[in-house]
Design a protein around this motif. Structure first.
Motif, PDB file in Angstrom:
ATOM      1  N   GLY A   1       0.828  -1.202   0.000  1.00  0.00           N
ATOM      2  CA  GLY A   1       0.000   0.000   0.000  1.00  0.00           C
ATOM      3  C   GLY A   1       0.860   1.249   0.000  1.00  0.00           C
ATOM      4  N   ILE A   2       0.536   2.185  -0.898  1.00  0.00           N
ATOM      5  CA  ILE A   2       1.269   3.455  -0.956  1.00  0.00           C
ATOM      6  C   ILE A   2       0.311   4.617  -0.750  1.00  0.00           C
ATOM      7  CG2 ILE A   2       3.114   2.546  -2.412  1.00  0.00           C
ATOM      8  CD1 ILE A   2       1.792   3.955  -4.812  1.00  0.00           C
ATOM      9  N   ARG A   3       0.864   5.729  -0.297  1.00  0.00           N
ATOM     10  CA  ARG A   3       0.134   6.971  -0.039  1.00  0.00           C
ATOM     11  C   ARG A   3      -0.966   6.778   1.017  1.00  0.00           C
ATOM     12  NH1 ARG A   3       1.167  11.635  -3.220  1.00  0.00           N
ATOM     13  NH2 ARG A   3       3.239  11.325  -4.084  1.00  0.00           N
ATOM     14  N   ILE A   4      -0.679   6.038   2.046  1.00  0.00           N
ATOM     15  CA  ILE A   4      -1.659   5.800   3.100  1.00  0.00           C
ATOM     16  C   ILE A   4      -2.059   7.104   3.798  1.00  0.00           C
ATOM     17  CG2 ILE A   4       0.022   5.346   4.947  1.00  0.00           C
ATOM     18  CD1 ILE A   4      -3.278   3.420   4.322  1.00  0.00           C
ATOM     19  N   PHE A   5      -1.161   8.104   3.818  1.00  0.00           N
ATOM     20  CA  PHE A   5      -1.470   9.402   4.434  1.00  0.00           C
ATOM     21  C   PHE A   5      -1.893  10.439   3.403  1.00  0.00           C
ATOM     22  CE2 PHE A   5       1.955   7.829   7.475  1.00  0.00           C
ATOM     23  CZ  PHE A   5       1.040   7.330   8.381  1.00  0.00           C
ATOM     24  N   ALA A   6      -2.141  10.006   2.157  1.00  0.00           N
ATOM     25  CA  ALA A   6      -2.547  10.926   1.093  1.00  0.00           C
ATOM     26  C   ALA A   6      -1.576  12.106   1.004  1.00  0.00           C
ATOM     27  CB  ALA A   6      -3.978  11.421   1.295  1.00  0.00           C
TER      28      ALA A   6
END
Length: 332
Positions: free
Chosen positions: A225-230
């Motif tokens: 998973g990438i960009r979990i914190f947007a």
């Protein structure tokens, strides 16, 4: 640190991967003592996978890791994945890949990596988003294409597994994943855009990944998973200038409105904003691991605390789903 199965690789990976990218950027920006202290603390906590790329700081991330790794006892060294980009306006894709990977390994001071990842977006042949940093499924899967080039590097012993970055057009990404040629995919997923789990439906105003994770599951592809914190919008209201939108209509102004609405729905019952955002990812059963970008040393503690708190509970996830169905920040 909890472990999860990494698809058909057969590996067990920590639920958190240390993201060595520019958006978090701590190991690129910090001095030697500070960055190595964070890397050591992450390793002590069980985060034994670090993801980097040739493009991160123009090689700076790989260089930093290459300076640190020899200081770590061999039996404790983390696994490293790195990525390459192809300039599709230039010839000789194979030569580009080979030179990029050779330079990455030199900076990392490694002979090989367990996982090598294609960093380019994958888009339809006729897409208006086609540019020198995007590839079509045919360029990836065709005879002599990128998948064949990567398999050639694997045959030479430079990597064990090959992966792709799941950005671009959903249909094109589905085609490449469905081919079965790739072992791992990096997947854009967060509580503002979880469409990799299923189609967003009508009037969705950002990129719809249309269930990309389901395609990965069908082919037993490991997922990161990438960009979990947007890009930080779900972690803090302070902007650092490294947000770099990578999906449609995700510039700071739009994401700030979405994040504000989502975090208001969640309130304070599920931890601090960054913890709630990470717990949302931990609740996804189809993510093998979640990459966490560390912007400041204390961000690591936030992430580890989120793991201790566990996945976001079902009622909170349902409330977020209702918000995305009705709030004008998410639908036109």
């Amino acid at each position: 640190m909890q472990k999860r199965r990494f698809g058909r690789t057969g590996l067990e990976v920590p639920v958190l991967t240390y993201g060595g990218g520019w958006v978090g950027g701590f190991i690129i920006r910090a001095d030697v003592e500070a960055r190595e202290a964070v890397l050591n603390r992450a390793l002590d906590a069980g985060i034994d996978w670090i993801d980097t790329a040739a493009a991160y700081g123009n090689g700076a991330s790989e260089t930093v890791l290459g300076q640190w790794l020899p200081k770590v006892p061999k039996e404790r060294r983390p696994r490293i994945s790195t990525k390459f980009n192809i300039d599709t306006s230039a010839p000789d894709f194979a030569g580009q890949v080979e030179r990029s990977v050779a330079a990455s390994l030199e900076r990392l001071r490694l002979d090989r990596v367990p996982l090598l990842i294609l960093h380019n977006r994958i888009v339809d042949e006729a897409s208006p988003d086609r540019n020198s940093r995007s590839l079509s499924p045919k360029e990836v899967l065709g005879k002599g294409g990128v998948a064949d080039i990567m398999d050639g590097l694997r045959a030479k012993g430079l990597c064990d597994w090959i992966g792709l970055t799941g950005l671009g057009d959903a249909k094109a990404l589905h085609t490449v994943i469905d081919s079965g040629r790739f072992d791992v995919a990096q997947i854009y997923y967060n509580l503002l855009n979880p469409t990799a789990m299923g189609s967003a439906g009508p009037k969705w105003n950002s990129t719809d990944f249309d269930g990309l994770l389901q395609h990965c599951a069908a082919k037993d592809v490991g997922t990161m998973g990438i960009r979990i914190f947007a890009a930080g919008h779900l972690a803090t209201t302070e902007r650092h200038g490294r947000e770099m939108p990578i999906t449609a209509n995700s510039e700071s102004a739009a994401e700030e409105v979405r994040a504000k609405a989502a975090l208001e729905v969640l309130g304070s019952a599920h931890g601090r904003p960054a913890q709630a955002a990470l717990r949302f990812g931990l609740a996804c059963p189809l993510l093998s691991t979640i990459e966490v970008g560390i912007g400041e040393a204390w961000h690591l503690d936030e992430a580890l605390d989120a793991v201790r708190l566990g996945p976001l509970p079902g009622p909170a996830i349902a409330a977020l789903e209702r918000l995305r169905e009705t709030h004008p920040a998410f639908r036109s």
